[in-house]
Scaffold this motif. Structure first.
Motif: not given
Length: 441
Positions: A201-212
């Motif tokens: 849980g220290r890292l998220y697996g990916t950024m959220d690119d939905s706004t790109d």
């Protein structure tokens, strides 16, 4: 078709050493061109004063001034430079073009090339033959975007290809490797969840690119469509909903950060990004900025493609994000073309500019340059995409129709609203289409 005879393969790319390409000597110096607009002459006068307007950093200014010094030694005359920040440049350029006071040579963002071409503000370039303006060593598919209404009015200053910057060091610490180019969406989603679990849980697996919007463009192309068709939206509500649903599921599983965190870190520069602050292992972006990211972290960074259904449905393309054109009202148009040719085709100029505007557009010279480590990774990535994944892309006037800036803003606002739970995917999609269709009418 992309005329790139060599370059890394998909399997070898991520394991490549970072040794710089060896230098060779090529005789490709530009020849020049001239005559006032509409005249028969296409021969440069030489020894004339020229000006170029551009945007960027102090480093870019220093490199361009060095190139202009080299040009003046070979062709005589002088070249003045007006360089502004990215934010100030577009407005200043619009004012100068409207007032007839623009420079002879113009650096252009990709989304404003068509705007000025349709106003006849850019000089046609095809009247200058191969001995004057040599285009033979450019990626022809990438350069074709500068043909507007059947006329070539702009040329690439550097080739670029969308991708994903990955934190190799963070992944190695979890016993994982950077996803190979061509990774499918299913494997990407599984990988992102694995990162979250293995990191405790220290890292998220990916950024959220939905706004790109750039990432969404690739996604739309993976579905056999384009952002725009005949000046209208070229995709369906179903396409947009599918995009939002991917990222909603990743947020729901905890593999992507909550929307509030994504929005909070969307401003403030790269240093405020979740990649640099160590909360996610990736960043979706055009990776000519890799060296800027690398300067902000001690971790080793790498680049790979966006997830895709298959290599034949990659959605990827090679296209310049930085373009150069000649002012149609220049007093010395042929000499201005000579300067453009020098920037693209002179060996010394290419060695100075390197990857300042992205991967050097002259494919032969591109391989003679000794790059820094990050720029070498970026240039190899562009060549990989060109070789294995790139598909034809519409010209700039079709990719950026009138109203497209407002559409992009509406997309970002809508996606942020969905990510933060202020509206549902269905409501957001309907609202976006209503807004977009109004902007494009």
């Amino acid at each position: 078709m992309h005329h790139i005879g060599r370059g890394p393969s998909r399997r070898s790319f991520l394991g490549l050493g970072l040794a710089a390409a060896g230098a060779t000597t090529l005789s490709l110096a530009g020849c020049g061109a001239s005559g006032s607009p509409g005249s028969a002459s296409v021969t440069p006068q030489g020894n004339v004063p020229l000006k170029m307007s551009a945007y960027g950093s102090n480093v870019r200014q220093q490199k361009l001034q060095r190139v202009f010094e080299l040009y003046a030694k070979k062709h005589g005359g002088t070249v003045g430079l007006q360089l502004l920040s990215n934010e100030a440049y577009a407005q200043k350029l619009a004012t100068e073009i409207a007032g007839g006071a623009a420079a002879d040579v113009l650096a252009l963002f990709q989304n404003i090339v068509a705007q000025y071409a349709t106003k006849n503000a850019l000089a046609p370039l095809d009247r200058y033959g191969a001995k004057v303006l040599d285009l033979s060593h450019l990626d022809q598919e990438a350069a074709s975007g500068g043909v507007i209404g059947g006329k070539r009015v702009a040329l690439p200053l550097g080739d670029n290809a969308y991708g994903v910057i990955w934190d190799r060091s963070a992944l190695t610490g979890l016993g994982l490797s950077v996803p190979e180019p061509g990774q499918t969406w299913d494997r990407f989603i599984s990988f992102a969840n694995d990162v979250r679990k293995k990191s405790g849980g220290r890292l998220y697996g990916t950024m959220d690119d939905s706004t790109d919007f750039n990432g969404f463009e690739i996604f739309v192309r993976q579905r056999g469509k384009e952002l725009y068709k005949d000046g209208k939206l070229g995709f369906s509500k179903g396409d947009l909903q599918a995009w939002f649903e991917i990222w909603a599921e990743l947020r729901k599983s905890g593999a992507a950060p909550p929307g509030d965190l994504t929005v909070q870190t969307s401003t403030g520069g790269f240093g405020n990004s979740l990649l640099v602050t160590g909360k996610v292992p990736n960043f979706f972006i055009y990776p000519n900025v890799l060296s800027s990211f690398q300067a902000l972290t001690k971790n080793e960074l790498a680049v790979s493609t966006m997830p895709m259904p298959s290599a034949s449905q990659s959605g990827h393309f090679v296209r310049a994000s930085n373009w150069v054109a000649v002012n149609a009202r220049s007093s010395h148009p042929a000499d201005a073309v000579a300067l453009v040719d020098f920037m693209l085709n002179d060996e010394q100029a290419a060695s100075v500019l390197q990857a300042e505007f992205a991967a050097p557009p002259n494919l032969e010279l591109r391989r003679t340059i000794t790059y820094g480590k990050s720029d070498r990774v970026f240039v190899d990535y562009v060549e990989l995409v060109a070789k294995e994944f790139a598909r034809p892309v519409p010209p700039l006037d079709e990719e950026f129709p009138s109203g497209s800036p407002q559409v992009m803003t509406a997309f970002v606002t809508t996606s942020q609203g969905i990510a933060t739970g202020q509206q549902s995917i269905a409501a957001g999609t309907d609202g976006f289409f209503s807004q977009a269709e109004g902007y494009l009418s």
